[in-house]
Design an enzyme around this catalytic site. Structure first.
Site, PDB file in Angstrom:
ATOM      1  N   GLU A  27       0.829  -1.213   0.000  1.00  0.00           N
ATOM      2  CA  GLU A  27       0.000   0.000   0.000  1.00  0.00           C
ATOM      3  C   GLU A  27       0.861   1.260   0.000  1.00  0.00           C
ATOM      4  O   GLU A  27       0.546   2.245   0.656  1.00  0.00           O
ATOM      5  CB  GLU A  27      -0.953   0.010   1.215  1.00  0.00           C
ATOM      6  N   GLY A  28       1.968   1.222  -0.715  1.00  0.00           N
ATOM      7  CA  GLY A  28       2.900   2.344  -0.732  1.00  0.00           C
ATOM      8  C   GLY A  28       3.979   2.117   0.303  1.00  0.00           C
ATOM      9  O   GLY A  28       3.699   2.033   1.504  1.00  0.00           O
TER      10      GLY A  28
END
Length: 827
Positions: A501-502
């Site tokens: 998620e990043g």
């Protein structure tokens, strides 16, 4: 002295007006009154006249709107439009995607604490609590981590069936579409509990309930898409995954090379208008078992079959697994945590336009759709996973540290062990509060873009530290893998949450402050929007209001920063009880510091600020810690301000405050425009840095709390799977602590008598017999000590294996291949 007094009067009026944020007319009237008083009391007339003239020169242009707009606002607007950093469409979409909640107050320099404390306490419905106590508890009981992680590298079939039958994939799908219709808070509670026993199970359940086809369909899907797919996703007939990440673009959807060409093609025996996809994705959770794949790609229409635009933009589509040309690759193996994850490829994969999520109306809207939904994964799945693991780790290792002895003393009594124990307790308390606060924001209908990045980054980072401390304390118990090991796989898996998620590096250095400085700032977004208005009159009016609001805000934050720093935040109105009021006052100070520093950075660096990633990261740290402390104070209030929780709260607050001052001082020491840093330092730190890391005395209290049964320890453990089953070694260790504490006085009495005796027995059981005969202990106490011995042995015992058990399935093939090669060489 009478010469100076009028000018001091101006400073006093300015300071009072700035601190309290009184409007300009109030400042002018107050200054005038003080100057009249100076004159009446005999101050130097010339000095008084000069002070009055200075006041008039400042006040008159600012108080007359027409003069102010013509002489000041218009030139500044021209200058502002020149220095305003250009925003790409993708940046603008990202900034406008989220909503602003209480985090906006933290950027104000004067937080309205009533907004935070008046938020309803996060609670589950009776139906949700029953599901948590029933199917979720039962699913946890089914978990055999050794079987999942080492033997199968997968969930057993009966667990897959149980998950589908009980609609774990449909936690947040509305009931009208066949789901459970639970809240985001319930989603958090389920993932937290599952993560406390198995990261594989929690990720398997968490991903379909965060960013994926169901979430996107609920927000953007056509009614036909919802009615067809959502019931099938809810009951597991369809297993979803979402394919975003690729080899050359990571999670950056704006740069993905995957593309789809609008064309005619065959679908279910008919010629229809659709998209021919070419894609190459990797790291896709659930891909190996997915039946419905969400795909992000760039959509092109070279033949203008849809309109005049050729590059339509990022779009999202649903592709069934059996679609021709789609290839689900072999599995990835993420750090001995074998949740289903793998690559997806495809060439000339044709799907009709009806498979676009939202239909043709949402073609090219994929980036906005992703930005609006990504926060769910960041807000719930990853923070909840960190919360479950950290809370379980803290209470289990607290029990272990009391039970495990070295040199006749529980290892938790050694100061070297107390330090990581305290860190575990403080971090678990902070993670729990932060993850719940962010989930509660989603449950209230917010789309918390900034809190989601704060929560994702700091929960996973603190979770990794807790996992390290767990391993450090339990030593060999943690490094010897097997059914009795409750920590080794969690330690191996801890970097996974850091990267998804990043990646956390990007989240900290680009996203937290990058979004926060614009979204949360009370004036920056208003100024930007005003400067882009087309109507000149409206543009001037809107910009004038925003500009002078911003100027007053900046002056106020400078005054408040200096005053709070000079007084050690001991004064000023603040909520809370006698214990927490000091913490709220500290937050008032650091909120003003952040607001001031952010304004100066944006003014002096302009568009270059987004390339100053170290500075952005440090200011993001300040915002993050403010939000974390706020979450903890809200939790403390919601739980009735329990006195027994105060050591955990105090440790976590002191840790956060120390991090705030470290971030501020490091940012100042490295600020690229040195004279500006020299001016800011005495405003922010007029008495120098004062915050310290949590003391050893406080750490001792937290460590003792983890090692002693209490209501505070129970609250910390709330929501994790501590049921002492045969498959839950951590739960068993937690259950042993009360018995061990009760037996300690008997054990000390027996050991003391044994040490001073001449008994020759070497075996423990025989020593107990001798102790009863000598009258040191009773038969009941001997049975108690024998049970204690068995519990201790179960706590510290590790597994062992035959060599063949540890060899992989490919070992026999390797030996056969080597034998054949040897035979060829001999021949």
């Amino acid at each position: 002295m009478s010469t100076v007094i009028p000018f001091l009067a101006i400073l006093l009026a300015t300071g009072l007006a700035s601190y309290h944020r009184w409007r300009m007319p109030v400042w002018a009237a107050l200054t005038a009154c003080l100057l009249v008083a100076c004159w009446l009391l005999g101050a130097n007339p010339t000095a008084t006249f000069i002070a009055a003239a200075i006041t008039a020169i400042i006040a008159i242009p600012l108080l007359i709107p027409g003069l102010r707009k013509a002489a000041i606002t218009t030139p500044l607007l021209k200058f502002y439009t020149k220095i305003l950093p250009p925003l790409s469409d993708t940046e603008r979409t990202a900034l406008e995607a989220g909503t602003v909640g209480f985090e906006g107050e933290l950027f104000s320099g004067k937080p309205n604490w009533d907004l935070l404390l008046s938020q309803p306490k996060p609670v589950l419905t009776e139906e949700e609590q029953a599901y948590l106590d029933g199917p979720t508890e039962d699913l946890c009981r089914m978990v055999d981590n050794w079987d999942i992680d080492h033997v199968r590298a997968d969930l057993p079939p009966e667990m897959w069936e149980y998950i589908k039958r009980n609609k774990f994939f449909g936690l947040n799908i509305p009931k009208e579409y066949g789901g459970l219709g639970f809240s985001a808070l319930m989603n958090h509670k389920v993932i937290q509990k599952l993560a406390s026993i198995s990261s594989v199970v929690s990720s398997t359940v968490g991903v379909p309930n965060s960013l994926g086809p169901a979430e996107l369909l609920m927000h953007y899907g056509t009614e036909d898409q919802k009615r067809h797919y959502l019931p099938r996703l809810a009951d597991g007939r369809e297993v979803p995954c979402f394919a975003l990440t690729g080899p050359f673009a990571g999670s950056d959807a704006t740069s993905i090379p995957d593309y789809g060409i609008v064309c005619m093609g065959e679908w279910q025996g008919a010629q229809v208008l659709g998209i021919r996809l070419t894609l190459n994705k990797r790291y896709i959770t659930l891909a190996p078992v997915a039946t419905l794949i969400g795909v992000a790609f760039r959509m092109y229409d070279p033949d203008h079959l849809l309109g005049d635009k050729e590059d339509i933009g990022i779009s999202l589509a649903l592709v069934p697994r059996d679609t021709a040309g789609l290839e689900i690759g072999r599995r990835h193996f993420p750090l001995n945590s074998p949740f289903q994850n793998g690559p997806i490829k495809g060439r000339d994969v044709f799907v009709p336009l009806s498979q676009l999520i939202g239909g043709e109306d949402y073609a090219g809207q994929g980036w906005r759709m992703l930005m609006e939904c990504l926060s769910i994964g960041r807000s719930i799945t990853l923070p909840s996973t960190a919360s479950g693991g950290s809370k379980m780790g803290a209470v289990t290792v607290g029990s272990y540290a009391r039970i495990r002895k070295q040199f006749g003393l529980s290892i938790g009594r050694f100061e070297g062990v107390e330090e990581p124990l305290a860190r575990m307790g403080g971090h678990a308390y902070a993670i729990s509060a932060l993850s719940q606060a962010t989930a509660a924001a989603v449950a209230r209908g917010e789309n918390p873009a900034v809190p989601s990045t704060i929560s994702k980054y700091h929960c996973t980072e603190m979770g990794r530290i807790v996992a390290k401390d767990v391993m450090d304390i339990i030593g060999g118990k943690g490094i010897i893998l097997g059914p009795r090991n409750f920590a080794g796989r969690a330690w191996q898996a801890s970097p996974i949450a850091i990267t998804v998620e990043g990646a956390n590096i990007m989240t900290r250095s680009l996203m937290i402050f990058g979004q926060g400085a614009i979204l949360c700032h009370p004036w920056v977004m208003k100024e930007m929007k005003a400067a882009m208005l087309a109507d000149p009159t409206v543009r001037i009016n809107e910009f004038d209001g925003a500009l002078f609001g911003h100027i007053g805000y900046a002056i106020s934050n400078a005054v408040r920063s200096f005053w709070f720093g000079l007084t050690g935040s001991r004064f000023g109105s603040a909520p809370g009880d006698n214990y927490t009021r000091r913490y709220f006052r500290k937050l008032n100070r650091y909120s003003a510091n952040l607001a001031l520093f952010a304004d100066v950075s944006m003014l002096m660096l302009g568009g270059k600020l987004k390339f100053k990633e170290s500075l952005s990261g440090r200011l993001g740290d300040v915002l993050s810690q403010l939000y974390i402390i706020s979450s903890m104070l809200k939790r403390y209030q919601d739980e009735g301000q329990p006195v027994s929780d105060q050591p955990l709260l105090a440790w976590a607050v002191h840790d956060s405050v120390n991090k705030i001052e470290t971030a501020l001082s490091t940012a100042l020491r490295n600020f690229p425009i040195r004279p500006v840093a020299w001016v800011l330092w005495p405003i922010i730190f007029p008495l120098g840095r004062r915050a310290q890391a949590p003391s050893d005395r406080l750490g001792h209290k937290v460590a003792s709390l983890l090692m002693t049964p209490s209501d505070a320890r129970d609250r910390l453990a709330e929501g994790v799977f501590t049921t002492p089953t045969a498959l839950n070694p951590g739960g068993r260790i937690v259950s042993y602590l009360p018995k061990f504490v009760l037996a300690e006085p008997v054990e000390r009495k027996f050991q003391k008598a044994l040490k001073n005796s001449d008994i020759e027995a070497l075996e423990f059981d025989q020593q107990l017999v001798e102790g009863v005969r000598e009258g040191w202990i009773t038969d009941e106490e001997a049975a108690q000590l024998k049970e204690l011995r068995e519990l201790t042995l179960d706590t510290i015992t590790v597994d062992d294996f035959d060599t063949e058990e540890l060899r992989s399935a490919g070992y026999a093939d390797l030996i056969a291949r080597e034998r054949r090669e040897h035979e060829r060489e001999v021949a």
